[in-house]
Design an enzyme around this catalytic site. Structure first.
Site, mmCIF file in Angstrom:
data_model
loop_
_atom_site.group_PDB
_atom_site.id
_atom_site.type_symbol
_atom_site.label_atom_id
_atom_site.label_comp_id
_atom_site.label_asym_id
_atom_site.label_seq_id
_atom_site.Cartn_x
_atom_site.Cartn_y
_atom_site.Cartn_z
ATOM 1 N N GLU A 63 55.201 41.154 -65.595
ATOM 2 C CA GLU A 63 55.091 39.682 -65.391
ATOM 3 C C GLU A 63 53.453 40.258 -65.783
ATOM 4 O O GLU A 63 52.709 38.957 -66.030
ATOM 5 C CB GLU A 63 54.915 39.144 -63.990
ATOM 6 C CG GLU A 63 56.438 38.433 -63.723
ATOM 7 C CD GLU A 63 57.037 40.155 -63.720
ATOM 8 O OE1 GLU A 63 58.196 39.562 -62.858
ATOM 9 O OE2 GLU A 63 57.102 41.308 -63.760
ATOM 10 N N LEU A 225 70.306 72.555 -71.352
ATOM 11 C CA LEU A 225 69.957 71.625 -70.595
ATOM 12 C C LEU A 225 68.857 70.375 -70.878
ATOM 13 O O LEU A 225 68.947 70.082 -70.029
ATOM 14 C CB LEU A 225 70.930 70.957 -69.362
ATOM 15 C CG LEU A 225 72.262 72.194 -68.741
ATOM 16 C CD1 LEU A 225 72.167 72.114 -67.196
ATOM 17 C CD2 LEU A 225 73.406 71.366 -69.799
#
Length: 366
Positions: A63, A225
């Site tokens: 916003e 990973l």
């Protein structure tokens, strides 16, 4: 929580602007967790005069970015604001957005869904209404819910959103049996999918807070990973090691990324780059693992194997989404892929020559 944005037809004006909010919100994916992804559009006389999204955790909310993007600030007076998640009404890392909207003089706020976070949960809507602003809630609510399914699960179930991922052959195997192949043949057959799928998987790793594999995968494959095949943040690495078999030579102990290891007891010589999480139960229960991860504010986890770990999680019932890649290749024998019953197929598409199917756990997926 299923979304099907590509097939949304005949949208009214409110829905069209809300769809734009969702598109903007997605730009923050991978950067705002544990905050939700939020987009905001400000409309005056059926013209967008401002728009923004939450770009970075700790930074200004959607916003505020939207209000700051307006060329002439006074034109916000009497405008309609669209936001996919209820504006906040508390002082956190930033001031409350509901107060900023009141100060800007907007007359109407259209909200995709109410925020499940306890410190918001209707308070932002109430604040707007108490200042004479008309508020409408529930526009494209299912799509807004799907967008922030990780955040919503974390807030409502007090645990991470669990994504299961594996690749399997057409005949249902996740990997060849190493004991029946030479090292060369095993290396040749173990890659079920190709480079395009690898890029996709590494991109998706960057979306999640953490990645988890079983101890056998660590010891056998020694994976890194990370997201080396696609630019993005590396997820926190998680595994298990009750018998203290991980050594400094394993990539998971290289200190490049925060790494958690669940164990029953601390090793006599703890590895410097590992954060140990001791749980007394043996075997370690998935419910307790999720509790610890939630306490560490880990909002989502992608589980990439192996089969034993995936099957244990499926048996526990505590999972939300499964990403299954099915290759046209066949192995005829090997390690069987995980199997679940009652899973809800959300959608399916082809990536390169591989079929991707996304399933949802009916216990947690609306």
């Amino acid at each position: 929580m299923q979304a099907n944005l590509q097939n949304l037809m005949n949208l009214n004006r409110d829905e069209q602007y809300m769809l734009r909010c969702i598109e903007l919100a997605q730009l923050g994916q991978g950067f705002v967790a544990p905050n939700p992804m939020v987009g905001c559009v400000i409309v005056q006389n059926d013209t967008i005069i401002g728009q923004g999204w939450h770009k970075q955790f700790g930074g200004a909310h959607a916003e505020i970015h939207a209000l700051q993007s307006i060329q002439y600030p006074n034109t916000a007076v009497g405008s309609t604001v669209y936001v996919n998640l209820e504006p906040c009404n508390h002082f956190g890392k930033t001031p409350p957005c509901s107060h900023a909207l009141v100060k800007a003089g907007v007359s109407r706020v259209v909200v995709g869904m109410q925020d499940p976070f306890d410190q918001v949960a209707g308070k932002g809507i109430a604040h707007l209404q108490s200042h004479g602003i008309k508020v409408e809630v529930g526009v494209l609510s299912n799509e807004c819910l799907w967008l922030n399914r990780r955040f919503v699960t974390y807030q409502t179930h007090k645990r991470p959103y669990i994504v299961l991922k594996w690749a399997q052959t057409l005949d249902g195997f996740i990997a060849p049996d190493a004991s029946k192949l030479s090292a060369t043949d095993f290396e040749h057959k173990r890659h079920i999918t190709g480079l395009v799928v690898q890029l996709t998987v590494h991109k998706w790793r960057g979306i999640e807070d953490a990645i988890l594999v079983g101890n056998r995968t660590i010891l056998t494959d020694n994976p890194k990973l990370n997201t080396r095949a696609y630019p993005g943040k590396n997820p926190i690495r998680i595994t298990f090691d009750s018998h203290h078999r991980i050594t400094p030579q394993h990539h998971i102990a290289d200190g490049s990324v925060r790494t958690l290891v669940f164990t029953n007891t601390l090793p006599q010589e703890p590895l410097a780059n590992i954060e140990y999480c001791c749980l007394p139960t043996n075997p370690i229960e998935w419910k307790e693992v999720c509790k610890v991860l939630a306490e560490k504010e880990i909002q989502s986890v992608i589980v990439e194997g192996g089969t034993t770990t995936l099957n244990q999680i499926i048996a526990s019932g505590i999972w939300d989404e499964a990403q299954v890649f099915t290759s046209p290749t066949e192995l005829t024998e090997g390690i069987e892929a995980p199997v679940f019953k009652g899973a809800k197929r959300l959608f399916q598409k082809k990536i390169d020559s591989v079929d991707l199917t996304i399933y949802g756990n009916p216990l947690f997926t609306a």
